[in-house]
Design a protein around this motif. Structure first.
Motif, PDB file in Angstrom:
ATOM      1  N   ASN A 227       0.818  -1.214   0.000  1.00 63.53           N
ATOM      2  CA  ASN A 227       0.000   0.000   0.000  1.00 63.53           C
ATOM      3  C   ASN A 227       0.851   1.264   0.000  1.00 63.53           C
ATOM      4  O   ASN A 227       0.346   2.348  -0.284  1.00 63.53           O
ATOM      5  CB  ASN A 227      -0.933   0.002   1.218  1.00 63.53           C
ATOM      6  CG  ASN A 227      -1.990  -1.063   1.144  1.00 63.53           C
ATOM      7  OD1 ASN A 227      -2.789  -1.090   0.225  1.00 63.53           O
ATOM      8  ND2 ASN A 227      -1.989  -1.980   2.103  1.00 63.53           N
ATOM      9  N   GLU A 519     -10.055  -4.136   3.236  1.00 62.46           N
ATOM     10  CA  GLU A 519      -8.801  -3.508   3.671  1.00 62.46           C
ATOM     11  C   GLU A 519      -8.505  -3.849   5.131  1.00 62.46           C
ATOM     12  O   GLU A 519      -7.361  -4.102   5.498  1.00 62.46           O
ATOM     13  CB  GLU A 519      -8.868  -1.984   3.484  1.00 62.46           C
ATOM     14  CG  GLU A 519      -8.888  -1.525   2.038  1.00 62.46           C
ATOM     15  CD  GLU A 519      -7.607  -1.884   1.299  1.00 62.46           C
ATOM     16  OE1 GLU A 519      -6.582  -2.175   1.948  1.00 62.46           O
ATOM     17  OE2 GLU A 519      -7.634  -1.894   0.056  1.00 62.46           O
ATOM     18  N   LEU A 548      -5.205   1.327   7.679  1.00 62.93           N
ATOM     19  CA  LEU A 548      -3.955   1.809   7.095  1.00 62.93           C
ATOM     20  C   LEU A 548      -3.643   3.195   7.646  1.00 62.93           C
ATOM     21  O   LEU A 548      -4.454   4.120   7.533  1.00 62.93           O
ATOM     22  CB  LEU A 548      -4.069   1.860   5.572  1.00 62.93           C
ATOM     23  CG  LEU A 548      -4.090   0.493   4.883  1.00 62.93           C
ATOM     24  CD1 LEU A 548      -4.416   0.652   3.413  1.00 62.93           C
ATOM     25  CD2 LEU A 548      -2.772  -0.227   5.062  1.00 62.93           C
ATOM     26  N   LEU A 554       1.146   6.862   1.387  1.00 60.30           N
ATOM     27  CA  LEU A 554      -0.200   6.306   1.328  1.00 60.30           C
ATOM     28  C   LEU A 554      -1.185   7.319   0.760  1.00 60.30           C
ATOM     29  O   LEU A 554      -2.034   6.967  -0.039  1.00 60.30           O
ATOM     30  CB  LEU A 554      -0.654   5.872   2.725  1.00 60.30           C
ATOM     31  CG  LEU A 554      -2.024   5.192   2.808  1.00 60.30           C
ATOM     32  CD1 LEU A 554      -1.997   3.852   2.110  1.00 60.30           C
ATOM     33  CD2 LEU A 554      -2.457   5.034   4.252  1.00 60.30           C
ATOM     34  N   TYR A 558      -2.741   5.331  -2.163  1.00 61.83           N
ATOM     35  CA  TYR A 558      -3.949   4.618  -1.732  1.00 61.83           C
ATOM     36  C   TYR A 558      -5.150   5.553  -1.597  1.00 61.83           C
ATOM     37  O   TYR A 558      -6.171   5.377  -2.226  1.00 61.83           O
ATOM     38  CB  TYR A 558      -3.670   3.902  -0.411  1.00 61.83           C
ATOM     39  CG  TYR A 558      -4.889   3.266   0.191  1.00 61.83           C
ATOM     40  CD1 TYR A 558      -5.411   2.104  -0.359  1.00 61.83           C
ATOM     41  CD2 TYR A 558      -5.530   3.831   1.285  1.00 61.83           C
ATOM     42  CE1 TYR A 558      -6.543   1.517   0.175  1.00 61.83           C
ATOM     43  CE2 TYR A 558      -6.652   3.261   1.818  1.00 61.83           C
ATOM     44  CZ  TYR A 558      -7.156   2.107   1.260  1.00 61.83           C
ATOM     45  OH  TYR A 558      -8.273   1.542   1.804  1.00 61.83           O
TER      46      TYR A 558
END
Length: 606
Positions: A227, A519, A548, A554, A558
């Motif tokens: 990720n 996730e 996350l 990220l 993501y």
């Protein structure tokens, strides 16, 4: 005592035996104390002087044994007496004593978390992450992880330096030590793409480990680190590395196979390229238990593509002739789902379903009709020629889902089925006794018949509407009856537009897991959550939510790719539960109270 007999009456005499310096006797005495100290806490206090003496014994095995035993006994005076010896043993010259003491801190935290925090044991554990002995490091990591899981105010965070040290310690740890360290590395949040790539490369050799727990935890960590990567080439390379170890897990016993299969199902939903060329290894064996077969069946469907659909279809047809009813049902349904998923294979799937219908096996016919309804939804006006074959099997229908599917087909094609009114009339004989699912289908199908063929449906429609509005208790059915009645009585043209409007085409995307849940479950690979496919909060009270963690990397990759942030309301509640405060330390393993400032920054980035 081992045989279940009550030997607590000998408590004073057994305590006197603690003076004997023979290690084997001490082990048995300490085992006795652990077992009976809960029922006789007053007598257990008599053992404190001997415990304190043993903690200073020259033999490291006896020192460790004393600390371990005191950590097990939840008696207030013994807990208080444990504090100073435990602090001393955490710095002991012998690594065996240090590693035992690290676990004792976690046990003490379960008894009295306030005492552990006030006495600074968490900081001592943090310092032990720099220990020269990898076993000590692994136990310190295990203890810190356990404490952070149980604490509302403490969370484990690792910086790049400590993460690198832990990765180095992996090579010399036991298999369970490796699992603890890999799990702890999930607390590391890469701030640079290169950091994530480097750590993933260092972790990759763990995928070849003989222990399935190490393999799955390594898979989880690599999936997590992906990720924080942006180079498609690096991600594809890691995906290729994940395939062989996951396939190897299927050579274990059936229980381990099932755990692996449930985790694989999560992995391929996020990264379908991981096992796209290994579909054959998921073909069922004759001696697989039913739970393994069903798990494999779902994975086979997910991995099916234009390139392998012939293999998959041939395999599913074989499964449909098995003796296990549940497995056969799932196999037939998978053939229908395959037709919906892969348009180029729809003709072959329909042919296979017709072959199965010809077998006249009751449950096979019913499952086939259910999935053929979905195929009609997906490909309208393409396969209506098979309706006559379906109508030959009306007498075999006794399950609500199959009946509802067949009734939908009759109503949808009422103008093409000459005797559609007679077929519906047969079903209507038992309207009031049918389940709601069937009643709803009958109501809608009768209205469709009336709109398409008013003459054929004019006798059926009044009695169906009367039953639906006056003789049934289900509010959904009654409301739908009223809506249809008012539409037909006030504006038949509008009724026709509404009821006979084009249906949206269905797809297999509805089978996919919610992205936010997926996730979260990927962060729980190799745990019960990944087997149940449920968030741990649904079956473990007070468990922490994982998500996350925000990072510059990220946010670019993501978060930027999502239509909406996959952050649960519960996550925001948890984040907002305290005030921001970070303890600095030489190893930057932060004890954090996450709070409102962080939430504001996070939402701004989202």
């Amino acid at each position: 005592m081992t045989m279940g007999n009550d030997m607590s009456s000998l408590f004073p005499d057994v305590i006197n035996c603690m003076q004997i310096s023979v290690l084997e006797i001490k082990k048995m005495v300490y085992l006795y104390l652990i077992n009976y100290s809960r029922t006789k806490p007053d007598l257990a206090v008599m053992a404190i002087p001997t415990f304190l003496k043993d903690v200073d014994d020259p033999n490291p095995l006896i020192r460790a044994l004393a600390i371990r035993t005191m950590g097990y006994i939840n008696v207030e005076k013994i807990v208080d007496a444990l504090v100073d010896p435990l602090r001393s043993c955490l710095r002991d010259r012998d690594p065996y004593v240090r590693k035992t003491s690290a676990i004792a801190v976690a046990k003490l935290y379960m008894h009295d978390h306030v005492l552990v925090e006030n006495e600074g044991f968490v900081d001592l554990l943090r310092d032990m992450l720099a220990d020269s002995n990898p076993t000590v490091v692994a136990n310190a990591v295990a203890a810190l992880t356990e404490i952070s899981e149980r604490s509302n105010s403490i969370s484990l965070k690792l910086n790049t330096i400590v993460a690198g040290r832990l990765a180095t310690a992996l090579n010399e740890c036991t298999e369970w030590g490796q699992t603890y360290i890999l799990e702890a590395l999930m607390s590391y949040v890469p701030q640079e793409i290169a950091d994530a790539e480097l750590l993933a490369e260092r972790i990759a050799p763990r995928l070849q480990h003989a222990n399935s727990s190490v393999v799955l935890t390594a898979v989880k960590l690599i999936m997590y680190l992906m990720n924080y990567m942006t180079k498609e080439e690096d991600i594809a390379n890691l995906c290729r590395k994940l395939s062989p170890p996951l396939v190897t897990l299927l050579s274990n016993g059936h229980e381990v196979q099932y755990v692996a299969l449930r985790n694989i199902l999560l992995v391929i939903q996020k990264r379908p390229e991981v096992l796209k060329n290994d579909i054959k290894v998921f073909f069922c064996k004759y001696n697989d238990p039913i739970y393994v077969k069903l798990a494999k069946l779902e994975i086979i469907f997910r991995l099916a593509s234009d390139s392998n659909v012939d293999q998959v279809l041939s395999e599913l047809k074989e499964y449909a002739s098995e003796v296990d009813v549940d497995f056969v049902r799932k196999s037939v349904r998978s053939i229908g789902r395959l037709a919906v998923k892969i348009e180029s294979a729809a003709d072959r799937c329909i042919a296979a379903l017709l072959e199965l219908i010809q077998t006249k096996v009751n449950y096979v016919v019913q499952e086939a009709i259910v999935v053929i309804k979905d195929i009609f939804r997906k490909y309208p006006n393409q396969y209506e020629k098979i309706i006559s074959t379906l109508c030959e099997n009306l007498d075999n229908l006794d399950e609500p889902e199959a009946k509802a599917a067949m009734i939908w087909i009759i109503g949808q094609y009422a103008d093409r089925i000459e005797n559609s009114d007679e077929l519906l009339d047969d079903f209507l004989f038992t309207f009031l006794e049918e389940p709601v699912e069937v009643q709803l289908s009958l109501l809608t199908a009768t209205v469709k018949l009336f709109l398409k063929r008013p003459t054929a449906g004019q006798e059926l429609i009044p009695k169906v509407l009367k039953w639906a509005t006056e003789d049934v208790d289900n509010p959904d059915l009654r409301d739908r009856g009223y809506i249809y009645w008012r539409l037909l009585s006030t504006d038949p043209a509008t009724a026709k537009t509404v009821v006979l409007s084009d249906k949206p085409r269905i797809s297999t995307e509805s089978d996919n897991m919610e992205p936010a849940l997926l996730e979260e479950l990927l962060l729980h690979i190799s745990s019960l959550s990944s087997i149940y496919h449920k968030s741990p909060q649904t079956f473990i009270p007070n468990s922490k939510t994982r998500h996350l963690t925000h990072s510059p990397v990220l946010s670019r990759r993501y978060l930027g790719q999502q239509q909406q942030p996959h952050l649960l309301d519960s996550d925001i509640d948890n984040l907002a539960s305290g005030s921001l405060g970070i303890k600095s330390n030489p190893y930057n393993v932060d004890v954090v109270n996450i709070g409102e400032n962080y939430v504001g920054d996070l939402l701004l980035d989202l």
